[in-house]
Structure formats: C-alpha cells, structure tokens
Design an enzyme around this catalytic site. Structure first.
Site, short mmCIF file in Angstrom:
data_model
loop_
_atom_site.label_atom_id
_atom_site.label_comp_id
_atom_site.label_asym_id
_atom_site.label_seq_id
_atom_site.Cartn_x
_atom_site.Cartn_y
_atom_site.Cartn_z
CG ASP A 30 -95.01 111.54 -39.97
OD1 ASP A 30 -95.64 110.47 -40.04
OD2 ASP A 30 -93.89 111.63 -39.45
CG ASP A 34 -88.82 106.36 -38.34
OD1 ASP A 34 -89.16 106.87 -37.26
OD2 ASP A 34 -89.61 106.13 -39.27
CE LYS A 50 -91.23 109.22 -31.74
NZ LYS A 50 -91.11 108.92 -33.18
CD GLU A 91 -90.44 111.23 -36.14
OE1 GLU A 91 -91.62 111.56 -36.40
OE2 GLU A 91 -90.13 110.58 -35.13
#
Ligand code: AMP
Length: 507
Positions: free
Chosen positions: A171, A8, A70, A148
């Site tokens: 999330d 992850d 990211k 994810e």
C-alpha cells in the site's frame, strides 16, 4: 434506516463507500464528481473548507491550510497550528469526517450515522483510539476501526478460499507506505506481519520532481520571483505530472513565473516549460522504490515466510499506479501484482465490514481478525535496571486476555508499586518503547521485599481497547488502567472541541 458506510480516512486523500441494494460496495462520488477527496482543510473560522478547494488554496493562502493531519493522530498534546490558531489532530480529522459524511448524505439522499473507519495496520492503540474519538466528535457511531490492508483484501474478495493462504498487501499512498501479510482462510482474514514507513509516500515522489524542476529553474537565476505561491503551484503541477507519467512517456510542466524586473505590466510573466520523461522520473525516485522493496523483504522475513508462500500480491494506494511499482513487485515477488481500484478498495472493504457488522443478510459472515499492532509489557526492575517485560506479543489475535504472575516489591516496607505499561518491541525502555499507561497498586500492609505476590493481567477487546490490572494475590487489592493516552485528553478540551464543532460550518 440509514445505511452504514465505510470510510478510508487517508493522509492525503479520503474515500467513502456504501453497500448498494445488491450488497455490493460502491464508492461515493463527491460534489466535484471525484471518488477521492483531498484530506486538506482551509481554515476560515468558523468555516472549514475541506477537499479540492482547500488543496488549491495552498497556492494562494498556504498559512491557512492544514494537511497530513493523520500523521499526528494519537500523539499526545500535539497541536496543529493554522492561521494563528491551534487544533488537535482529532478535531481536524473530525472536520474531514464531517465533510465526507455531508457529501455522502447528499449523494445517497439519506442521513448517515454509522461507519467503519480504516487505519493503517501499524497504528498503535492510541492512534486507533484517536481515530475513534474523531469519528465520535463528527457525530458518528463508529461500528469498528479496521486495518486498511484487511479492508483492501475484503474488497479484493480474498476470503472464501478453500485452503488458507498468505496475501501480501503493498500500500503506497500519498504520505505513507504500508506492507502487510494477511492470512486468508474460508471465513477469516488475519494480519500476520506488518511493516512500512509512515513517512514515505506519493509526496516524496512529488518532492523529487519538485527538486528537479527547481534545479532547472535555477538556470533562470534572479530573473523570476521565487516565493511560496510559486512553490505551492509547482507542487500541484508536479503531482499532476507524476500522475500523467503513469500513462505517458514524457510530460511537460508548464507555468508562468512572475518576472523580478518586468519592463511593463504586460511583460510581468515569463512562460516556462519543462519536459520530464518517465525514465528521468524513475531514476530520480529509484532509491524510494528500493526502500519499499527492502521493507517488503523485511516483512516477509518477519513472517518467517518465503516468496513461494505468498499466493497473491495486492496493490493498494494511488501511488501503486506508477508502472515502476508493478515492475518491481513482479521482479521481487515473482507474482503478477493485482491492481484494481487501488484508491477505492480500502473504503469498499470498510463498507463490506460495516455491512457485516450491521447484519446485512446478503454477506457471508467473515471474521476480520484484529491483532495487537505492537507488543505490550510492564516495566520491571531487574538488578537495578528498568527493563520492559513483554506480556502480550505483537500480532496476538484479539480479543485476548493474558495473566502473568511472579511480580513483587523490590524494597522492604514498600507501600506502593508503580505499574508502568509500555508498548514496543524492545526490553530497553529508552530505545523503542513508548509509555501507554501507568497506575499504582497499593501494596500495604508493609512487608519485606519480595513477599507480595503480584499478578498483572492485560485484557484486550476486539477493538483494541486494553485494560491492565495488577493484583496483590495475598491481600486481593487491585489497581487498573484503561490504556489509551487519548483518554488523557481533558474533558474540558473535548467539551471545547464539541462546542467549536457545533459552531463550525464545514463546506
Ligand atoms: P491515496 O492516499 O491512496 O489516495 O494515494 C494518493 C497518492 O497517489 C497521491 O500521492 C497521488 O499523487 C498518487 N496517485 C494517484 N493516482 C496516481 C497515478 N495514476 N500515478 C501515480 N501516482 C498516483
């Protein structure tokens, strides 16, 4: 044989999992004994220090630390500047991946070469390719890039149900908020709707605390030195206080500020203590939480569903540990949200997927449907206006091939047609669509406008690699392009980065 792992690769924290000898996913503890590693790099060429030490270095050497890499993945030509040097997001992500692999090898006592890496469901094909590229740069054989929420649902055991049902994955991570609706059936997990905000996450909650502390500090006026180092220290303290507030009703934020006019060396520091209550914190963040609720409603509407259709609400991301999140979810959805290993479940799901792909016998075969994250289309001239004609709609399950006929030239004797491929949800080029590829189709011999009969074909494989073809049906001439702006990274750049990586010492 080395075991494949699940990674992850998060905006603020990353995690790795593997399958134990019983085929159960287990999280790797890093050498600090933690299950997540800050996705933060302290740059001291040729050394790159990743993790907690790098995060703490924001206090002493902020200009040598790089974070939130990211957020820039897949942005063409974007460079991140650290300590007078510039790096591509792919390169920096590969440094983080190298660190994660090193820690895993240390923990497992074996070498690691294969991995499944997760990305947010809204990541477009460029961003997925950039992640794949980072994995390759780190020396990994990337078995697959998966979403994810899909990984989280795998870890939560959401497949193997008799009747197909809808699952909502909320999330809230450190830097991003994603909300996804999945359809789970006996042997398949499929994304049906995606929403969220790539610039909303735990960091924004930290910022609110930070503002409140700064406000309270302003009472001290010119008495203390307010510099970048104090700010970085406060930021870390605020994050810790926020985490503690998930369990305590009030927490102190205590630190020593440097006095602007000390009377002696022994009198240089001023102890400061600021109490924050959970109620106070929740009211300063109410609008952030409300924004996640609004995005939740949007995604339900986008899926054409009602709350009654949702069987489960899964919480993912460290920030979903805040009690206010669970309270809001219960109120808004009428479902008791499940919160189980929110910051580990994505890596665990990726490890399960890695096991599935490498033929781990003990796992039931589950199809993890990859869907196209955004619509794809070609620019067309419609009465003089350039508009995008959507060919493959968003959320189409992959692999998929789509052919659209009926295109032609607009001018007499037009020798070439520029095929411009766009990604986005609007026909207005300027408004939303981002260009993802272009190529030319030779339309010779010269003919009157409207005579050539051109077809366009999109071929999307299960990893989201998309090739677009254009064919003149009369002459048989063909043009094509692989859609992937990362493909535009020059060979020189990639070679240079490989050389830099060969020299790099990752710690
Ligand atoms: P992730 O990227 O999913 O690991 O999430 C990291 C974010 O979760 C960071 O902003 C953390 O501060 C936040 N976080 C982790 N644990 C907690 C907690 N117990 N309460 C509130 N926020 C937390």
């Amino acid at each position: 044989m080395s075991r494949p792992i699940g990674i992850d690769l998060g905006t603020t924290y990353s995690a790795v999992a593997y399958l134990d000898e019983y085929g159960k996913p287990a999280i790797i503890k890093n050498s600090d004994g933690r299950t997540t590693t800050p996705s933060v790099i302290f740059v001291d060429e040729p050394q790159f220090v990743v993790g907690e030490v790098a995060l703490q270095s924001t206090v002493t050497d902020p200009e040598r630390v790089v974070q939130f890499v990211k957020r820039f993945m897949g942005q063409n030509d974007h460079r991140l500047h650290v300590d007078g040097r510039s790096y591509s997001p792919e390169f920096l992500s590969s440094i983080i991946l190298r660190k994660l692999v090193q820690e895993t090898e240390l923990a497992l006592g074996e070498s690691v070469s294969e991995a499944v890496i997760t990305v947010p469901a809204y990541f477009n094909e460029n961003q997925r390719q950039a992640t794949l590229e980072a994995g390759k740069l780190a020396g990994l054989n990337v078995l697959r890039i998966i979403s994810e929420p899909t990984a989280a649902a795998l870890a939560y055991g959401m497949v193997n149900v008799r009747e197909a049902r809808y699952i909502l994955v909320y999330d809230l991570g450190g830097g991003t908020f994603d909300v996804t609706i999945l359809e789970a059936s006996e042997d398949e997990l499929r994304v049906v709707a995606v929403g969220g905000d790539p610039f909303l996450g735990g960091k924004d909650f930290d910022d609110r605390l930070m503002n409140s502390v700064e406000e309270k500090l302003s009472g001290l006026g010119e008495q203390i030195i307010h510099d970048a180092s104090l700010e970085a220290e406060l930021r870390l303290k605020c994050e810790t206080a926020k985490v503690q507030l998930s369990q305590r009703k009030t927490v102190p934020i205590a630190f020593k500020a440097r006095k602007a006019k000390p009377t002696s060396a022994l009198d240089a520091l001023l102890p400061v203590r600021i109490e924050i209550s959970r109620d106070e914190f929740e009211s300063m963040c109410a609008d952030l939480l409300a924004r996640t609720e609004m995005l939740l409603e949007n995604v339900i509407a986008q899926a054409g569903l009602e709350w009654n259709d949702i069987a489960e609400v899964l919480c993912v991301g460290g920030s979903s540990r805040m009690p206010m999140v669970r309270e809001m979810l219960l109120r808004a959805t009428g479902r008791k949200p499940q919160l189980f290993d929110p910051d580990e479940c994505v890596a665990k799901g990726a490890a399960l997927q890695a096991g599935l792909l490498s033929g781990e016998d003990s796992l039931r075969q589950i199809k993890v449907g990859h869907v196209l994250s955004h619509s794809l289309g070609v620019a067309t001239n419609q009465n003089g206006a350039l508009l995008v004609d959507a060919v493959v709609p968003a959320l189409t399950p992959l692999p998929h091939t789509e052919v659209r006929r009926g295109y032609t030239t607009v001018k007499d004797d037009q020798a070439v047609v520029n095929v411009l491929v766009y990604e986005g949800e609007s026909s207005e080029i300027e408004a939303y669509n981002s260009p993802v590829g272009r190529f030319d189709l030779d339309t010779s011999p010269l003919r009157p406008a409207g005579e050539p009969q051109i077809e366009v074909e999109f071929r999307c494989d299960e990893n989201g690699r998309i090739t677009v073809f254009a064919r003149d049906e009369i002459t048989g001439r063909e043009g094509r392009a692989l859609l992937c702006l990362c493909g535009e990274r020059s060979t020189e750049e990639v070679t240079l980065e490989q050389e830099m990586l060969a020299r790099a010492v990752v710690a």
